[in-house]
Design an enzyme around this catalytic site. Structure first.
Site, PDB file in Angstrom:
ATOM      1  N   HIS A 273      -0.146   6.364  18.718  1.00  0.00           N
ATOM      2  CA  HIS A 273      -0.630   4.774  18.929  1.00  0.00           C
ATOM      3  C   HIS A 273      -1.515   3.876  17.178  1.00  0.00           C
ATOM      4  O   HIS A 273      -2.252   3.455  17.977  1.00  0.00           O
ATOM      5  CB  HIS A 273      -1.248   4.296  20.285  1.00  0.00           C
ATOM      6  CG  HIS A 273      -0.558   5.446  21.262  1.00  0.00           C
ATOM      7  ND1 HIS A 273       0.288   3.966  21.993  1.00  0.00           N
ATOM      8  CD2 HIS A 273      -0.418   6.700  22.385  1.00  0.00           C
ATOM      9  CE1 HIS A 273       0.828   4.876  23.103  1.00  0.00           C
ATOM     10  NE2 HIS A 273       0.561   6.522  22.760  1.00  0.00           N
TER      11      HIS A 273
ATOM     12  N   SER B 133      -4.191  -6.427 -10.389  1.00  0.00           N
ATOM     13  CA  SER B 133      -3.291  -7.615  -9.379  1.00  0.00           C
ATOM     14  C   SER B 133      -3.339  -8.708 -10.915  1.00  0.00           C
ATOM     15  O   SER B 133      -4.394  -8.597 -11.685  1.00  0.00           O
ATOM     16  CB  SER B 133      -4.830  -7.643  -8.640  1.00  0.00           C
ATOM     17  OG  SER B 133      -4.868  -9.607  -8.643  1.00  0.00           O
TER      18      SER B 133
ATOM     19  N   LYS C 275      -8.265  -4.118  -8.580  1.00  0.00           N
ATOM     20  CA  LYS C 275      -7.470  -4.147  -7.068  1.00  0.00           C
ATOM     21  C   LYS C 275      -6.035  -2.706  -7.888  1.00  0.00           C
ATOM     22  O   LYS C 275      -6.163  -2.699  -9.591  1.00  0.00           O
ATOM     23  CB  LYS C 275      -6.473  -4.850  -6.798  1.00  0.00           C
ATOM     24  CG  LYS C 275      -6.765  -5.910  -6.754  1.00  0.00           C
ATOM     25  CD  LYS C 275      -7.653  -5.346  -5.367  1.00  0.00           C
ATOM     26  CE  LYS C 275      -5.543  -5.173  -4.250  1.00  0.00           C
ATOM     27  NZ  LYS C 275      -5.376  -6.445  -3.643  1.00  0.00           N
TER      28      LYS C 275
ATOM     29  N   GLU D 126       5.151  -0.483  -0.428  1.00  0.00           N
ATOM     30  CA  GLU D 126       5.347  -1.786  -0.003  1.00  0.00           C
ATOM     31  C   GLU D 126       6.682  -1.970   0.641  1.00  0.00           C
ATOM     32  O   GLU D 126       7.061  -2.701   1.166  1.00  0.00           O
ATOM     33  CB  GLU D 126       3.945  -3.277   0.027  1.00  0.00           C
ATOM     34  CG  GLU D 126       3.118  -2.248  -0.141  1.00  0.00           C
ATOM     35  CD  GLU D 126       2.169  -3.374  -0.667  1.00  0.00           C
ATOM     36  OE1 GLU D 126       1.996  -4.905  -0.678  1.00  0.00           O
ATOM     37  OE2 GLU D 126       1.420  -3.346  -1.264  1.00  0.00           O
TER      38      GLU D 126
END
Ligand code: ARG
Length: 471
Positions: free
Chosen positions: A162, A283, A289, A296
């Site tokens: 969970h 980025s 970043k 992803e």
């Protein structure tokens, strides 16, 4: 005439532009050219073997087909506007090269059995390649597992259920969990390949032929392990494409779950891993970043792989026997899924092979005393307390520890049932070592699992090599 479709005979008007644009498949089925030529050569040999054409004629047609192959591979093949698909383009060119003899190529054959043959040959080769790439990623993960250690001094991290910290597990065990899932993917692909290894050539348009063609002969020529049993089924069956798309969609789901984990692991909040610069992105606006775009996109592209599967199933549903032009819709999702999953597998393999694991951060998170709560309960069970009672007893201590901000170990030491003897259960690394059952996450079963994993990987490698479908 090269500006007319091959089937122009019964038509008085030329095809409308919009028809050609809407119905063409050449733009995407070009990549079947090798398989179409191989299929055609086998068919020509079958025609000669059945004495429908002479041996000399078959040689002329095969020579023309080989010329086409050279033109295709060198990029010199010239397509014309009326080539609606790769099959008609090749036949047109063969007829151009070999004249009246070339015009005998399509004897006893239809594009319906021809396209099914080419697509099965393509799948045998390309799915074997996907299986190989999947196994390459398995190898990367199992190498990383071995590096992080299967033994008592192995790197460990919290195992989650969970998404809540549950119990400490060896990092090797965690990596291996993904490998076992992906070995099922490899197994599934090899089974799909075995099931699709059926030659549809000789089914004709739908009913076979009046000519004495031998479907067993061409099946052998093409290296298929058997021929179709029913001509209607042979030209309408796309189960193998649906299966391939399912196998790939499930690989996509596995890669998505793996990717999601790496997205989390590389956040500052987790800090479990640092990606190599070569496998991360920056980025355009935020200079600080460093993003896990591979992970992803592995997650994102799984949506597309699932879409390709459901799209094809919707196309197949309610289609009457046998061939219908709808079936042309099988190719784009198939080619796309094979291409995308291959890219994802290779990028993830590179990303994971080069990433740095932050073992202290993993250990820190896993050494939280609360992760030893189950060990406390099981310690009581070993001393005669019924589990439900032990669970409630430890649960109450956990609740008090959180409520009063007191260390669990202090409460355990002062507890009448547990006491100082049980405190060591909460010491760093103790929890992971205590998972001793077969297949469990501790070092004792870990050593056995590591051997099982290597053996299973070797079996899979051998199975893929035995498919013998070189790319
Ligand atoms: N391009 C077609 C396909 O991919 C080939 C078969 C067309 N057959 C036909 N009878 N129109 O399915």
């Amino acid at each position: 005439m090269t500006d007319q479709p091959l089937w122009h005979g019964r038509f008085e008007a030329s095809p409308a532009d919009s028809l050609l644009k809407f119905t063409e498949s050449l733009s995407f089925d070009k990549q079947l050219w090798r398989d179409d030529i191989v299929g055609s050569i086998a068919h020509v040999r079958g025609l000669a073997q059945a004495e429908i054409i002479t041996l000399a004629e078959s040689e002329i047609i095969i020579l023309a087909l080989n010329t086409v192959a050279t033109e295709m591979s060198s990029g010199k093949f010239e397509f014309v506007a009326s080539d609606e698909d790769i099959h008609t383009a090749i036949e047109r060119r063969v007829t151009q090269i070999a004249g009246d003899t070339g015009a005998k190529l399509h004897t006893g054959r239809s594009r319906n059995d021809q396209v099914a043959t080419a697509l099965r040959l393509w799948c045998k080769r390309e799915l074997a390649h996907v299986a190989k790439l999947t196994l390459d990623l398995c190898d990367v993960l199992s190498t990383r597992a071995a590096e992080s250690g299967w033994g008592a001094d192995g790197v460990y991290l919290p195992g989650y259920t969970h998404m809540q910290r549950a119990q400490p597990v060896l990092l090797a065990h965690h990596f291996a969990a993904h490998v076992w899932a992906m070995m099922r993917d490899v197994d599934r692909l090899t089974q799909t390949i075995e099931r699709l290894d059926v030659s549809p050539l000789g089914a004709g348009a739908l009913a076979g032929s009046s000519l004495p063609l031998d479907a067993d002969f061409v099946a052998r020529e093409l290296g298929f392990s058997r021929r179709f049993n029913n001509s209607l089924d042979a030209v309408s069956d796309r189960d193998f494409v649906a299966e391939a798309l399912f196998d790939i969609a499930l690989i996509g789901v596995h890669l998505s779950r793996l990717g999601e984990e790496w997205v989390l692991w590389t956040t500052q909040e987790f800090g479990f891993a640092i990606l190599d610069d070569a496998y991360s992105t920056g980025s355009s606006m935020l200079p600080q970043k460093k993003n896990a775009d591979i992970a992803e996109l592995a997650r994102g592209k799984s949506g597309r792989l699932i879409g390709n599967l459901t799209g094809l199933l919707a196309t197949l549903k309610a289609m009457p026997l046998s061939y219908n032009r709808d079936l042309q819709e099988d190719k784009e999702p198939l080619f796309d899924s094979v291409n995308q999953v291959s890219l994802a597998l290779q990028a993830l393999a590179g990303m994971i092979a080069t990433a740095k694991i932050n073992a202290p951060a993993m250990k820190d998170a896993a050494d939280s005393e609360l992760l030893g709560a189950t060990d406390l309960a099981e310690w009581l069970v070993a001393r005669g307390t019924p589990f439900r009672e032990a669970h409630a007893h430890v649960g109450a201590l956990v609740s008090k520890s959180i409520r009063d901000s007191v260390k669990l170990s202090q409460l355990v030491a002062a507890d009448k049932k547990l006491g100082p003897d049980a405190v060591s259960l909460l010491n760093p690394g103790v929890g992971v070592a205590r998972r001793i059952t077969k297949g469990g996450s501790g070092p004792v079963p870990g050593v056995a699992q590591s051997a099982e994993l290597s053996a299973a990987l070797t079996v899979m490698r051998t199975r893929i090599a035995a498919l013998n479908n070189t790319r």
